[in-house]
Design a protein around this motif. Structure first.
Motif, PDB file in Angstrom:
ATOM      1  N   ARG A 176       0.981  39.024 -18.079  1.00  0.00           N
ATOM      2  CA  ARG A 176       1.767  37.792 -17.986  1.00  0.00           C
ATOM      3  C   ARG A 176       2.677  37.657 -19.214  1.00  0.00           C
ATOM      4  N   GLY A 177       2.156  38.015 -20.391  1.00  0.00           N
ATOM      5  CA  GLY A 177       2.974  37.951 -21.605  1.00  0.00           C
ATOM      6  C   GLY A 177       4.175  38.888 -21.501  1.00  0.00           C
ATOM      7  N   ILE A 178       3.927  40.097 -21.025  1.00  0.00           N
ATOM      8  CA  ILE A 178       5.020  41.070 -20.878  1.00  0.00           C
ATOM      9  C   ILE A 178       6.031  40.540 -19.859  1.00  0.00           C
ATOM     10  N   ALA A 179       5.524  39.987 -18.744  1.00  0.00           N
ATOM     11  CA  ALA A 179       6.428  39.470 -17.696  1.00  0.00           C
ATOM     12  C   ALA A 179       7.278  38.319 -18.240  1.00  0.00           C
ATOM     13  N   LEU A 180       6.665  37.450 -19.044  1.00  0.00           N
ATOM     14  CA  LEU A 180       7.417  36.309 -19.611  1.00  0.00           C
ATOM     15  C   LEU A 180       8.549  36.801 -20.509  1.00  0.00           C
ATOM     16  N   ILE A 181       8.250  37.800 -21.329  1.00  0.00           N
ATOM     17  CA  ILE A 181       9.270  38.353 -22.231  1.00  0.00           C
ATOM     18  C   ILE A 181      10.379  39.017 -21.402  1.00  0.00           C
ATOM     19  N   HIS A 182       9.988  39.749 -20.366  1.00  0.00           N
ATOM     20  CA  HIS A 182      11.000  40.415 -19.540  1.00  0.00           C
ATOM     21  C   HIS A 182      11.842  39.404 -18.763  1.00  0.00           C
ATOM     22  N   ALA A 183      11.205  38.301 -18.316  1.00  0.00           N
ATOM     23  CA  ALA A 183      11.977  37.266 -17.606  1.00  0.00           C
ATOM     24  C   ALA A 183      12.976  36.598 -18.549  1.00  0.00           C
TER      25      ALA A 183
END
Ligand code: AMP
Ligand code: ZN
Ligand code: FE
Ligand code: FE
Length: 279
Positions: A176-183
């Motif tokens: 989720r952390g990686i997805a938030l940064i990518h978003a």
């Protein structure tokens, strides 16, 4: 082009989280140290970035917008640094919720101190503005009040992960952390893998989508540093790092790692490849 005359630091904290310096003071410190660029990577907040970027523009220091997220992978704490963020609404809302949880957690830790007969109060903590509270705020308060003689002693006796006052904070699943940064069109960098034995987990984190890794960090052992560099090469990770600077006299000093500016060029190239600016 190799450039060994300009230096950077891509892991710093301001008083918007648990650093001691305001954004403007941090910019002055970076200039004083002869740096050309820094990334501001406060825990759970982007609120200090506009001030840092204004001060940087006025003083001719390049400021990269970042954040540090406390995440979890199979029970282990994993810190991610997000760099070059254009914050999504989801990112802003998630960070806001984490800051609120940090306040509730501080209240719980203050209550534990009181139960131990150490009479500190929430009002004694820094109060100005919206801030991501962390254990260093309590540690510095103990020193100020003469309860411990150093921040390290405060962690050793009370606040460390096995200490009597420690209250864990909620952690994001690392995916989720990686997805938030990518978003937010940022690069997800694995922060200080040498801390907490994450060197063994680098392959798993690559599978989950990290873009880069901190190969520069103050406290790596020789052996860890070598393994981190080898993993970075094997997985084509982009390289980053910094002093994790929290202010004068707080741990490692800003700029002493002498990270060449060419690392920032490579990071920008990767960012442009992943999130082209014209799309
Ligand atoms: P928190 O986010 O509230 O759990 O606090 C974690 C922060 O405390 C880290 O980012 C470090 O800045 C600091 N910290 C953790 N362990 C220690 C220690 N043993 N001594 C000094 N600072 C520490
Ligand atoms: Zn910190
Ligand atoms: Fe960290
Ligand atoms: Fe940090």
């Amino acid at each position: 082009m190799n450039d060994f005359s300009r230096f950077i630091d891509l892991h710093t904290h301001t008083s918007f989280s648990d650093g001691c310096l305001s954004p403007e003071e941090l910019i002055e410190e970076a200039i004083w140290k002869g740096l050309t660029a820094i990334a501001i990577t406060d825990h759970d907040t982007l609120e200090g970035l506009p001030r840092a970027q204004r001060a940087g523009a006025a003083r001719g220091l390049e400021v990269i917008g970042g954040v540090e997220l406390s995440c979890e992978l199979e029970g282990c704490e994993v810190h991610l640094v997000g760099l070059f963020l254009t914050p999504s609404r989801e990112m802003e809302e998630t960070l806001q919720a984490f800051r609120e949880q940090r306040i509730a957690r501080m209240k719980e830790m203050v209550a534990r101190f009181v139960a131990l007969g150490i009479p500190i109060r929430m009002e004694d903590l820094p109060q100005d503005g919206d801030r991501a509270y962390g254990r260093p705020h309590l540690a510095r308060l103990l020193v100020k009040q003469g309860i411990t003689s150093s921040v390290n002693e405060a962690f050793a006796r009370y606040l460390g992960d096995n200490g009597p006052v420690y209250v864990p904070k909620p952690r994001l699943a690392v995916d989720r952390g990686i997805a938030l940064i990518h978003a937010s069109r940022g690069l997800a960098i694995l922060a200080h893998p040498g801390v907490g034995n994450l060197v063994d987990r680098i392959d798993a984190l690559v599978e989950r989508g990290i873009d880069g890794i901190e190969v520069y960090y103050p406290h790596y052992t020789e052996a860890d540093a070598r393994r981190i560099r080898e993993a970075a090469t094997r997985h084509f990770l982009v390289l980053s790092g910094g002093a994790d600077y929290h202010g004068p006299g707080q741990g490692f000093d800003l700029g002493t790692l002498a990270i060449p500016y060419s690392f920032l060029d490579a990071l920008k190239e990767r960012k442009e490849k992943r999130w082209p600016s014209d799309s």
